[in-house]
Scaffold this active site. Structure first.
Site, PDB file in Angstrom:
ATOM      1  N   ASN A  12       0.832  -0.800   0.384  1.00  0.00           N
ATOM      2  CA  ASN A  12      -0.215   0.470  -0.080  1.00  0.00           C
ATOM      3  C   ASN A  12       0.419   1.199  -0.042  1.00  0.00           C
ATOM      4  OD1 ASN A  12      -1.325   2.367   1.024  1.00  0.00           O
ATOM      5  ND2 ASN A  12      -3.700   0.300   1.895  1.00  0.00           N
ATOM      6  N   LYS A  15       0.341   3.562   2.945  1.00  0.00           N
ATOM      7  CA  LYS A  15       0.627   2.882   4.445  1.00  0.00           C
ATOM      8  C   LYS A  15       2.989   2.643   4.003  1.00  0.00           C
ATOM      9  CE  LYS A  15      -1.487  -1.533   5.691  1.00  0.00           C
ATOM     10  NZ  LYS A  15      -1.953  -2.193   5.861  1.00  0.00           N
ATOM     11  N   ASP A  71      -0.752  -4.190   9.885  1.00  0.00           N
ATOM     12  CA  ASP A  71      -3.091  -4.500   9.521  1.00  0.00           C
ATOM     13  C   ASP A  71      -3.447  -3.723   9.738  1.00  0.00           C
ATOM     14  OD1 ASP A  71      -3.554  -6.801   7.482  1.00  0.00           O
ATOM     15  OD2 ASP A  71      -5.566  -6.562   9.121  1.00  0.00           O
ATOM     16  N   SER A  72      -4.334  -3.344   9.360  1.00  0.00           N
ATOM     17  CA  SER A  72      -5.520  -2.201   9.885  1.00  0.00           C
ATOM     18  C   SER A  72      -6.632  -1.889   9.482  1.00  0.00           C
ATOM     19  CB  SER A  72      -3.836  -0.780   9.450  1.00  0.00           C
ATOM     20  OG  SER A  72      -3.501  -0.481   8.776  1.00  0.00           O
ATOM     21  N   PHE A 157      -4.973   8.240   2.393  1.00  0.00           N
ATOM     22  CA  PHE A 157      -5.377   8.247   1.519  1.00  0.00           C
ATOM     23  C   PHE A 157      -6.710   7.512   2.366  1.00  0.00           C
ATOM     24  CE2 PHE A 157      -2.394   5.891   4.657  1.00  0.00           C
ATOM     25  CZ  PHE A 157      -3.066   4.379   4.852  1.00  0.00           C
ATOM     26  N   GLY A 158      -7.132   6.336   1.663  1.00  0.00           N
ATOM     27  CA  GLY A 158      -7.902   5.059   2.431  1.00  0.00           C
ATOM     28  C   GLY A 158      -9.616   5.657   2.295  1.00  0.00           C
ATOM     29  N   TYR A 159      -9.902   5.503   4.106  1.00  0.00           N
ATOM     30  CA  TYR A 159     -10.857   6.334   4.797  1.00  0.00           C
ATOM     31  C   TYR A 159     -10.725   7.821   5.408  1.00  0.00           C
ATOM     32  CZ  TYR A 159     -12.573   1.545   4.176  1.00  0.00           C
ATOM     33  OH  TYR A 159     -12.595   0.554   3.630  1.00  0.00           O
ATOM     34  N   LYS A 180      -0.355  14.095  10.339  1.00  0.00           N
ATOM     35  CA  LYS A 180      -1.324  12.765  10.438  1.00  0.00           C
ATOM     36  C   LYS A 180      -0.271  12.370  11.242  1.00  0.00           C
ATOM     37  CE  LYS A 180      -3.035   8.758   8.529  1.00  0.00           C
ATOM     38  NZ  LYS A 180      -3.115   8.007   6.820  1.00  0.00           N
ATOM     39  N   HIS A 185      -2.737   6.173  14.377  1.00  0.00           N
ATOM     40  CA  HIS A 185      -2.529   4.760  14.612  1.00  0.00           C
ATOM     41  C   HIS A 185      -1.870   4.377  14.396  1.00  0.00           C
ATOM     42  CE1 HIS A 185      -4.385   5.276  10.785  1.00  0.00           C
ATOM     43  NE2 HIS A 185      -4.566   4.113  10.388  1.00  0.00           N
TER      44      HIS A 185
HETATM   45  P1  ITT Z   1      -0.685  -4.329   2.495  1.00  0.00           P
HETATM   46  O1  ITT Z   1      -1.476  -5.441   3.064  1.00  0.00           O
HETATM   47  O2  ITT Z   1      -0.169  -4.670   1.690  1.00  0.00           O
HETATM   48  O3  ITT Z   1       0.163  -3.286   3.973  1.00  0.00           O
HETATM   49  P2  ITT Z   1      -3.400  -3.308   2.075  1.00  0.00           P
HETATM   50  O4  ITT Z   1      -4.135  -1.629   2.002  1.00  0.00           O
HETATM   51  O5  ITT Z   1      -3.735  -4.183   1.370  1.00  0.00           O
HETATM   52  O6  ITT Z   1      -1.848  -2.848   2.650  1.00  0.00           O
HETATM   53  P3  ITT Z   1      -4.622  -4.015   4.795  1.00  0.00           P
HETATM   54  O7  ITT Z   1      -4.566  -5.100   4.593  1.00  0.00           O
HETATM   55  O8  ITT Z   1      -4.555  -3.575   6.282  1.00  0.00           O
HETATM   56  O9  ITT Z   1      -3.387  -3.267   3.894  1.00  0.00           O
HETATM   57  O10 ITT Z   1      -6.201  -2.691   4.610  1.00  0.00           O
HETATM   58  C1  ITT Z   1      -6.152  -1.696   5.337  1.00  0.00           C
HETATM   59  C2  ITT Z   1      -7.612  -0.563   5.067  1.00  0.00           C
HETATM   60  O11 ITT Z   1      -6.971   0.207   5.905  1.00  0.00           O
HETATM   61  C3  ITT Z   1      -7.163  -0.584   3.903  1.00  0.00           C
HETATM   62  O12 ITT Z   1      -8.496  -0.663   2.966  1.00  0.00           O
HETATM   63  C4  ITT Z   1      -6.546   1.363   3.547  1.00  0.00           C
HETATM   64  O13 ITT Z   1      -6.624   2.225   3.245  1.00  0.00           O
HETATM   65  C5  ITT Z   1      -7.381   1.432   5.138  1.00  0.00           C
HETATM   66  N1  ITT Z   1      -5.813   2.024   6.354  1.00  0.00           N
HETATM   67  C6  ITT Z   1      -5.374   1.531   6.151  1.00  0.00           C
HETATM   68  N2  ITT Z   1      -4.330   2.830   7.726  1.00  0.00           N
HETATM   69  C7  ITT Z   1      -4.991   3.914   6.603  1.00  0.00           C
HETATM   70  C8  ITT Z   1      -5.127   5.388   7.253  1.00  0.00           C
HETATM   71  O14 ITT Z   1      -3.569   5.796   7.845  1.00  0.00           O
HETATM   72  N3  ITT Z   1      -5.652   6.108   6.461  1.00  0.00           N
HETATM   73  C9  ITT Z   1      -7.544   5.780   6.259  1.00  0.00           C
HETATM   74  N4  ITT Z   1      -7.383   4.386   5.148  1.00  0.00           N
HETATM   75  C10 ITT Z   1      -6.529   3.109   6.260  1.00  0.00           C
END
Ligand code: ITT
Length: 200
Positions: A12, A15, A71-72, A157-159, A180, A185
């Protein structure tokens, strides 16, 4: 750790950038899974711990170096903790990941519950440090906040556009990286990792 090289086992980009920024002051050389050509394993665990271990252990075995993986997920109280460990799955589409779609889904579900604001939520992360000999340990972090609708901001990114940490009037996506990375977290968990393993 005498050998200061460590694999950051994530695919990711968001991350990875945060790992690099938070580890920048540590006396260590972070090597990404991409640099080593490591494939992403299937995340078959039911918990953040299980998935972090799967990712870190495989990277340590394949590289022969210590590896950290995160994992998050976003846990929304009114949704009984969803999307939680399934946060990434919610964004999957046939064309790749789409977090706008995932955030709209989250919002529709939240609306259906009829729950009143504030919609409390937290980001949680579990970082696993795995060694090539099979040893491993966990470092956990979380940040409390609330779900905001409509989305706000373009950073992160993400949420991030729908998560506003407690004590702030901006979402993570409205903050710059430095801000941030002081409260997230991931920063909390990596802070524990740095203190325990890197002497920071
Ligand atoms: P890796 O497994 O390769 O590390 P991934 O994106 O698949 O990457 P996860 O399985 O941990 O990682 O999924 C985490 C989800 O939560 C994913 O949708 C992320 O975009 C979101 N996420 C994690 N940390 C975040 C953050 O700091 N801000 C916003 N969204 C986050």
């Amino acid at each position: 750790m005498p050998d200061r090289r460590i694999v950051v086992a994530t695919h990711n980009a968001g991350k990875l950038r945060e790992f690099a920024e938070i580890l920048a002051d540590a006396d260590t050389r972070a090597i990404s899974a991409g640099e080593l050509g490591l494939a992403a394993p299937e995340e078959t665990g039911q918990t953040l711990e299980e998935n972090a271990l799967i990712k870190a252990r495989l990277a340590a075995q394949r590289s022969g170096l210590p590896a950290i993986a995160d994992d998050s997920g976003l846990f929304v109280d009114a949704l009984d903790g969803a999307p939680g460990v399934h946060s990434a799955n919610w964004s999957e589409t046939p064309k790749g990941r789409d977090h706008r779609k995932a955030m709209h889904r989250l919002w529709r579900m939240l609306e259906r519950t009829g729950a009143c604001e504030p919609w409390s939520a937290r980001f949680r992360t579990v970082i696993c440090l795995a060694h090539p000999n099979g040893d491993f340990e966990f470092f956990k972090g979380s940040v409390e906040g609330r779900i905001i609708w409509p989305m706000r901001g373009y950073g992160g990114f993400g949420y991030d556009p729908i998560f506003q940490p407690d004590g702030f009037d901006r979402t993570f996506a409205q903050m710059d990286n430095v801000e941030k990375n002081q409260i997230s977290h991931r920063a909390v968990a990596l802070g524990k990792f740095k203190a325990a393993c890197l002497g920071n």
